[in-house]
Scaffold this active site. Structure first.
Site, PDB file in Angstrom:
ATOM      1  N   SER A 172       0.867  -1.185   0.000  1.00 34.60           N
ATOM      2  CA  SER A 172       0.000   0.000   0.000  1.00 34.60           C
ATOM      3  C   SER A 172       0.898   1.226   0.000  1.00 34.60           C
ATOM      4  CB  SER A 172      -0.836  -0.040   1.282  1.00 34.60           C
ATOM      5  OG  SER A 172      -1.382   1.218   1.582  1.00 34.60           O
ATOM      6  N   TYR A 210      -3.118  -1.431  10.287  1.00 37.12           N
ATOM      7  CA  TYR A 210      -3.065  -1.622   8.827  1.00 37.12           C
ATOM      8  C   TYR A 210      -1.736  -1.098   8.293  1.00 37.12           C
ATOM      9  CZ  TYR A 210      -4.481  -1.340   3.895  1.00 37.12           C
ATOM     10  OH  TYR A 210      -4.553  -1.481   2.526  1.00 37.12           O
TER      11      TYR A 210
HETATM   12  P1  NAD Z   1     -11.405  -6.313  -1.373  1.00 32.08           P
HETATM   13  O1  NAD Z   1     -12.010  -6.315  -0.021  1.00 32.08           O
HETATM   14  O2  NAD Z   1     -12.211  -5.842  -2.543  1.00 32.08           O
HETATM   15  O3  NAD Z   1     -10.845  -7.774  -1.710  1.00 32.08           O
HETATM   16  C1  NAD Z   1     -10.104  -8.510  -0.763  1.00 32.08           C
HETATM   17  C2  NAD Z   1     -10.253  -9.991  -1.074  1.00 32.08           C
HETATM   18  O4  NAD Z   1      -9.494 -10.715  -0.082  1.00 32.08           O
HETATM   19  C3  NAD Z   1     -11.712 -10.483  -0.979  1.00 32.08           C
HETATM   20  O5  NAD Z   1     -12.023 -11.300  -2.099  1.00 32.08           O
HETATM   21  C4  NAD Z   1     -11.729 -11.288   0.317  1.00 32.08           C
HETATM   22  O6  NAD Z   1     -12.663 -12.362   0.308  1.00 32.08           O
HETATM   23  C5  NAD Z   1     -10.286 -11.797   0.376  1.00 32.08           C
HETATM   24  N1  NAD Z   1      -9.919 -12.180   1.732  1.00 32.08           N
HETATM   25  C6  NAD Z   1     -10.083 -11.467   2.881  1.00 32.08           C
HETATM   26  N2  NAD Z   1      -9.683 -12.187   3.935  1.00 32.08           N
HETATM   27  C7  NAD Z   1      -9.239 -13.375   3.447  1.00 32.08           C
HETATM   28  C8  NAD Z   1      -8.703 -14.541   4.054  1.00 32.08           C
HETATM   29  N3  NAD Z   1      -8.547 -14.644   5.382  1.00 32.08           N
HETATM   30  N4  NAD Z   1      -8.348 -15.576   3.253  1.00 32.08           N
HETATM   31  C9  NAD Z   1      -8.509 -15.498   1.902  1.00 32.08           C
HETATM   32  N5  NAD Z   1      -9.018 -14.426   1.282  1.00 32.08           N
HETATM   33  C10 NAD Z   1      -9.380 -13.378   2.047  1.00 32.08           C
HETATM   34  O7  NAD Z   1     -10.061  -5.449  -1.226  1.00 32.08           O
HETATM   35  P2  NAD Z   1      -9.127  -4.673  -2.287  1.00 32.08           P
HETATM   36  O8  NAD Z   1      -9.337  -3.229  -2.121  1.00 32.08           O
HETATM   37  O9  NAD Z   1      -9.199  -5.290  -3.619  1.00 32.08           O
HETATM   38  O10 NAD Z   1      -7.703  -4.974  -1.618  1.00 32.08           O
HETATM   39  C11 NAD Z   1      -6.830  -5.977  -2.084  1.00 32.08           C
HETATM   40  C12 NAD Z   1      -5.457  -5.730  -1.499  1.00 32.08           C
HETATM   41  O11 NAD Z   1      -5.006  -4.442  -1.910  1.00 32.08           O
HETATM   42  C13 NAD Z   1      -5.446  -5.709   0.041  1.00 32.08           C
HETATM   43  O12 NAD Z   1      -4.258  -6.339   0.490  1.00 32.08           O
HETATM   44  C14 NAD Z   1      -5.434  -4.237   0.365  1.00 32.08           C
HETATM   45  O13 NAD Z   1      -4.856  -3.962   1.611  1.00 32.08           O
HETATM   46  C15 NAD Z   1      -4.601  -3.699  -0.777  1.00 32.08           C
HETATM   47  N6  NAD Z   1      -4.793  -2.266  -1.031  1.00 32.08           N
HETATM   48  C16 NAD Z   1      -6.021  -1.763  -1.338  1.00 32.08           C
HETATM   49  C17 NAD Z   1      -6.159  -0.396  -1.541  1.00 32.08           C
HETATM   50  C18 NAD Z   1      -7.487   0.239  -1.876  1.00 32.08           C
HETATM   51  O14 NAD Z   1      -7.580   1.477  -1.816  1.00 32.08           O
HETATM   52  N7  NAD Z   1      -8.501  -0.508  -2.210  1.00 32.08           N
HETATM   53  C19 NAD Z   1      -5.040   0.455  -1.438  1.00 32.08           C
HETATM   54  C20 NAD Z   1      -3.807  -0.111  -1.132  1.00 32.08           C
HETATM   55  C21 NAD Z   1      -3.692  -1.469  -0.929  1.00 32.08           C
END
Ligand code: NAD
Length: 241
Positions: free
Chosen positions: A124, A137
């Protein structure tokens, strides 16, 4: 021959865009997630369960050469150090950090045997900077950046590359949930908060999951074969400020 890629958390948001893009680029894609998905070969998996992660990856390893592993599953959690209970701290670290550790440990024997592999960790912008109310986080994402760097150093001799992707604010279900939680706590209007978030970005908008997937595809490819141990920022200029 098709290349094989394993993604965690590929059923939603950034992970789903990654799965779709890798499928379009002729990869065989395994998606390890709690929630089912019709894209790729779905394996029901809780990344906090080290034994389960190890068994699923071993089954895939026994049949295929693993070219790419993407540790993407993660949760967001808002709170200062005082607001964060021990259980909440453990939950964030178990999913965001231990999940990546377990899966990388499981894919390495296959990659070492084949003297080839690309590992990508979804960190991130918070691996580089701090944000308010983001104690656990933020720490978890900094840990992933460290994991990318140490893994890159230890496994370079096996031609295994490890990099971290550092997205800024990307419009996914996780983002909407974080905004909803904030609005519930503060009574703020979601429409206004969303507009304010976009205005905070130098490019004046939020990122889209498809844009992050394109960076991941590049890092996984041979075009990026001299890139390892790096933190790749994709944040519309946010951390440049
Ligand atoms: P999201 O919530 O849309 O998707 C996350 C996925 O992870 C979901 O399909 C969920 O079922 C799965 N998941 C959660 N816990 C789990 C577990 N214990 N075992 C297996 N699967 C599990 O989130 P996103 O925004 O697509 O985020 C994806 C990654 O990107 C994360 O690591 C998040 O921290 C990172 N990220 C997101 C952003 C943002 O702004 N959206 C920014 C920086 C980093």
């Amino acid at each position: 021959m098709k290349k094989t890629c394993i993604v965690t958390g590929g059923s939603s948001g950034i992970g789903l865009s990654i799965v779709k893009l890798f499928l379009e680029n002729q990869y065989r894609v395994f998606n390890l997630d709690l929630a089912p998905s019709e894209y790729g070969e779905f394996k029901a998996c809780d990344v906090t369960n080290k034994k389960q992660v190890g068994e699923i990856i071993k089954t895939i390893s026994d049949e295929y050469v693993i070219d790419v592993f993407i540790s993407n599953a993660g949760i967001h959690f808002s709170g200062t150090i005082e607001d964060t209970s021990e259980a909440e701290f453990d939950r964030v670290f178990n999913i965001n950090v231990k999940g990546a550790f377990s899966a990388i440990q499981a894919v390495l024997p296959n990659m070492k045997t084949n003297k080839n592999g690309a590992i990508i960790l979804m960190a991130s912008d918070q691996a580089l900077i701090a944000k308010h109310n983001s104690f656990a986080y933020n720490m978890s994402k900094t840990a992933l950046a460290s994991m990318a760097k140490t893994t890159a150093l230890d496994y370079a001799k096996f031609n295994i590359r490890a990099n971290a992707v550092c997205p800024g604010t990307i419009e996914t279900p996780l983002y909407h949930q974080a905004i909803d939680n904030y609005c519930q706590r503060s009574g703020a209007d979601k429409h206004n908060v969303h507009a304010e978030e976009a205005a905070l970005q130098p490019l004046g908008r939020l990122g889209q999951p498809e844009e992050v997937a394109e960076l991941v595809l590049f890092l996984a490819s041979d075009k990026a074969k001299f890139i390892t141990g790096s933190l790749q920022v994709i944040d519309g200029g946010y951390t440049a400020q």
